[in-house]
Design an enzyme around this catalytic site. Structure first.
Site, PDB file in Angstrom:
ATOM      1  N   ASP A 164     -43.814  -5.176 -68.185  1.00 46.40           N
ATOM      2  CA  ASP A 164     -43.694  -5.913 -67.016  1.00 46.40           C
ATOM      3  C   ASP A 164     -43.689  -4.841 -65.693  1.00 46.40           C
ATOM      4  O   ASP A 164     -42.675  -5.051 -64.729  1.00 46.40           O
ATOM      5  CB  ASP A 164     -42.314  -6.619 -67.193  1.00 46.40           C
ATOM      6  CG  ASP A 164     -42.210  -7.627 -65.938  1.00 46.40           C
ATOM      7  OD1 ASP A 164     -43.078  -8.169 -65.414  1.00 46.40           O
ATOM      8  OD2 ASP A 164     -40.828  -7.952 -65.686  1.00 46.40           O
ATOM      9  N   CYS A 218     -45.452 -27.957 -77.836  1.00 46.91           N
ATOM     10  CA  CYS A 218     -44.775 -28.478 -76.951  1.00 46.91           C
ATOM     11  C   CYS A 218     -44.788 -29.983 -77.090  1.00 46.91           C
ATOM     12  O   CYS A 218     -44.021 -30.818 -76.718  1.00 46.91           O
ATOM     13  CB  CYS A 218     -45.022 -28.030 -75.570  1.00 46.91           C
ATOM     14  SG  CYS A 218     -44.546 -26.738 -75.087  1.00 46.91           S
ATOM     15  N   CYS A 224     -38.696 -29.000 -69.420  1.00 50.36           N
ATOM     16  CA  CYS A 224     -38.764 -27.816 -68.428  1.00 50.36           C
ATOM     17  C   CYS A 224     -39.161 -28.128 -67.225  1.00 50.36           C
ATOM     18  O   CYS A 224     -38.660 -27.790 -66.229  1.00 50.36           O
ATOM     19  CB  CYS A 224     -39.407 -26.691 -68.987  1.00 50.36           C
ATOM     20  SG  CYS A 224     -40.935 -27.051 -69.399  1.00 50.36           S
ATOM     21  N   CYS A 228     -36.218 -28.254 -63.727  1.00 47.35           N
ATOM     22  CA  CYS A 228     -36.542 -27.318 -62.795  1.00 47.35           C
ATOM     23  C   CYS A 228     -35.682 -27.565 -61.439  1.00 47.35           C
ATOM     24  O   CYS A 228     -35.887 -28.636 -60.620  1.00 47.35           O
ATOM     25  CB  CYS A 228     -37.654 -26.974 -62.471  1.00 47.35           C
ATOM     26  SG  CYS A 228     -37.933 -25.658 -61.230  1.00 47.35           S
ATOM     27  N   CYS A 244     -39.460 -20.895 -57.325  1.00 51.60           N
ATOM     28  CA  CYS A 244     -38.785 -20.586 -58.260  1.00 51.60           C
ATOM     29  C   CYS A 244     -37.324 -19.988 -57.800  1.00 51.60           C
ATOM     30  O   CYS A 244     -37.546 -18.741 -57.242  1.00 51.60           O
ATOM     31  CB  CYS A 244     -39.689 -19.651 -59.467  1.00 51.60           C
ATOM     32  SG  CYS A 244     -38.753 -19.204 -60.739  1.00 51.60           S
ATOM     33  N   CYS A 271     -33.038 -17.446 -63.015  1.00 53.53           N
ATOM     34  CA  CYS A 271     -32.756 -18.551 -63.391  1.00 53.53           C
ATOM     35  C   CYS A 271     -33.084 -18.836 -64.814  1.00 53.53           C
ATOM     36  O   CYS A 271     -34.331 -18.624 -65.213  1.00 53.53           O
ATOM     37  CB  CYS A 271     -33.356 -19.769 -62.409  1.00 53.53           C
ATOM     38  SG  CYS A 271     -33.034 -21.417 -62.581  1.00 53.53           S
ATOM     39  N   CYS A 274     -35.006 -23.710 -67.291  1.00 57.24           N
ATOM     40  CA  CYS A 274     -36.130 -24.496 -68.144  1.00 57.24           C
ATOM     41  C   CYS A 274     -36.158 -23.889 -69.660  1.00 57.24           C
ATOM     42  O   CYS A 274     -36.573 -24.472 -70.275  1.00 57.24           O
ATOM     43  CB  CYS A 274     -37.527 -23.807 -67.522  1.00 57.24           C
ATOM     44  SG  CYS A 274     -37.812 -22.010 -67.211  1.00 57.24           S
ATOM     45  N   CYS A 278     -35.079 -26.298 -73.216  1.00 59.26           N
ATOM     46  CA  CYS A 278     -36.078 -26.166 -74.334  1.00 59.26           C
ATOM     47  C   CYS A 278     -35.553 -26.396 -75.710  1.00 59.26           C
ATOM     48  O   CYS A 278     -34.848 -25.654 -76.211  1.00 59.26           O
ATOM     49  CB  CYS A 278     -36.961 -24.876 -74.269  1.00 59.26           C
ATOM     50  SG  CYS A 278     -38.185 -25.064 -75.380  1.00 59.26           S
TER      51      CYS A 278
END
Length: 392
Positions: A164, A218, A224, A228, A244, A271, A274, A278
């Site tokens: 990342d 899914c 999700c 949100c 977001c 956050c 979502c 799940c």
């Protein structure tokens, strides 16, 4: 230069998995350098401006989808997953965390994303990926007796680790190598581990057999998308980062759009909503490492206490934390929004209301930082609590 050795590559990957588990990783996969199927989606996402002010997302063009251009000589990418739920995470943690963000019973409690409550994952993964790559290098050196340079580094085997922190399509690499599938929220999901994990990669000039991707599971679930708070998930696999809360509290440098502030609630860094709804995250795994155990201030911090940190205190408290990278001003901006939402929630008593307004007034004065002043004035515009008093 590509490594052309006669090692048993299947056996080599098996050994890499053993080393990886010793280092705290949960799963290892292998991807080739072909991400061409992701280029159209990346271009469309950028063309819609969904990346907001994250200019770095567009700065490298299509190199994100072309590992061999990003690191010349790369022919394989080893992908890695590391679970991050704190070791003391209780059963039913999803319901507990959802109650925190949806309840108004603790209006002065700030909410920080689960992944950021412990040590900075960049530091943890990068150091352990480096150790994994070094073990691979030593093993290959022992097997094929490749020449080394003056530093003792293998001159034929080359690698670079990422987590990342560079233009890498991590989720695409992870999904393509079987670490999971892309959920409708765009995160990677695994049937046995949910989505509460970090991703990392090692780019190699060693040709390794790719691991097979898995099919998505899914189904018709859209929890999700529905949950949100800001409706940032426009549809399956379509995320407008500009809406977001993770983007707004971490990546966005300026004023948070006024229409989105009330939707942020008490979330001051990231956050998880979502992921909290799940169904697959009932299988999410606790980390085996102490690094991701929550720090006391990050688990259930009092907003007024967190706001009172001066810059020196902020830097001391966030040493080794991912939170430090947003800086002190952005940290305070987020808390000011949360305090405004606490006042708007209507559940603070008169005493708390007065304390919050007194703290906000400090940042509303004409000489205050303009960014903080804007958010403080917005927060102070909230109706007074019944029996409370305005502080101006």
């Amino acid at each position: 230069m590509q490594v052309n050795s006669h090692i048993d590559k299947g056996q080599f990957i098996s050994q890499v998995r053993v080393w990886a588990r010793e280092l705290g990783f949960s799963q290892i996969g292998v991807h080739n350098v072909d991400l061409s199927s992701a280029e159209a989606g990346l271009k469309a996402w950028l063309s819609h401006g969904f990346h907001g002010e994250m200019a770095y997302m567009a700065a490298h063009g299509m190199k994100r989808a072309r590992p061999a251009e990003l690191v010349p000589g790369t022919v394989s990418v080893v992908t890695a997953r590391m679970d991050y739920l704190p070791r003391d995470t209780p059963e039913g943690w999803q319901a507990v965390e959802l109650a925190r963000v949806q309840s108004t019973q603790r209006p002065r409690e700030g909410v920080i994303s689960l992944y950021a409550r412990g040590r900075d994952y960049h530091k943890v993964l990068r150091s352990r990926l480096q150790k994994l790559a070094e073990r691979m290098e030593q093993h290959l050196r022992d097997q094929v007796l490749a020449p080394v340079d003056g530093s003792g580094r293998d001159t034929a085997f080359q690698y670079r680790v990422f987590t990342d922190s560079a233009p890498v399509l991590e989720a695409e690499l992870a999904a393509g190598s079987g670490l999971g599938w892309r959920g409708k929220h765009t995160l990677v999901l695994d049937r046995d581990a949910g989505s509460m994990f970090f991703l990392g990669e090692i780019f190699l000039n060693l040709d390794l057999p790719p691991t097979e991707p898995v099919s998505p599971h899914c189904g018709s679930c859209s929890a999700c998308i529905t949950v949100c708070p800001t409706q940032a998930i426009l549809g399956p696999g379509r995320l407008d980062a500009r809406r977001c809360i993770s983007y707004l509290t971490i990546e966005h440098p300026g004023a948070i759009p006024e229409e989105l502030r009330p939707l942020m609630g008490q979330r001051i860094y990231g956050c998880d909503d979502c992921q909290l709804v799940c169904p697959w995250n009932k299988y999410a795994r606790r980390s085996t490492l102490p690094d991701f155990d929550a720090r006391a201030d990050m688990a259930r911090g009092d907003l007024l206490t967190l706001l009172a940190w001066d810059e020196a205190e902020f830097l001391r408290r966030t040493e080794g934390s991912a939170i430090r990278r947003i800086g002190h001003a952005r940290w305070r901006r987020n808390i000011l929004v949360a305090l405004g939402n606490a006042l708007r929630g209507g559940t603070v008593d008169a005493e708390d209301s007065a304390a919050i307004r007194a703290a906000l007034q400090i940042y509303a004065d004409p000489g205050a930082d303009p960014l903080l002043r804007e958010h403080a004035l917005w927060a102070l515009a909230a109706p007074a609590a019944s029996g409370g008093s305005e502080v101006f």
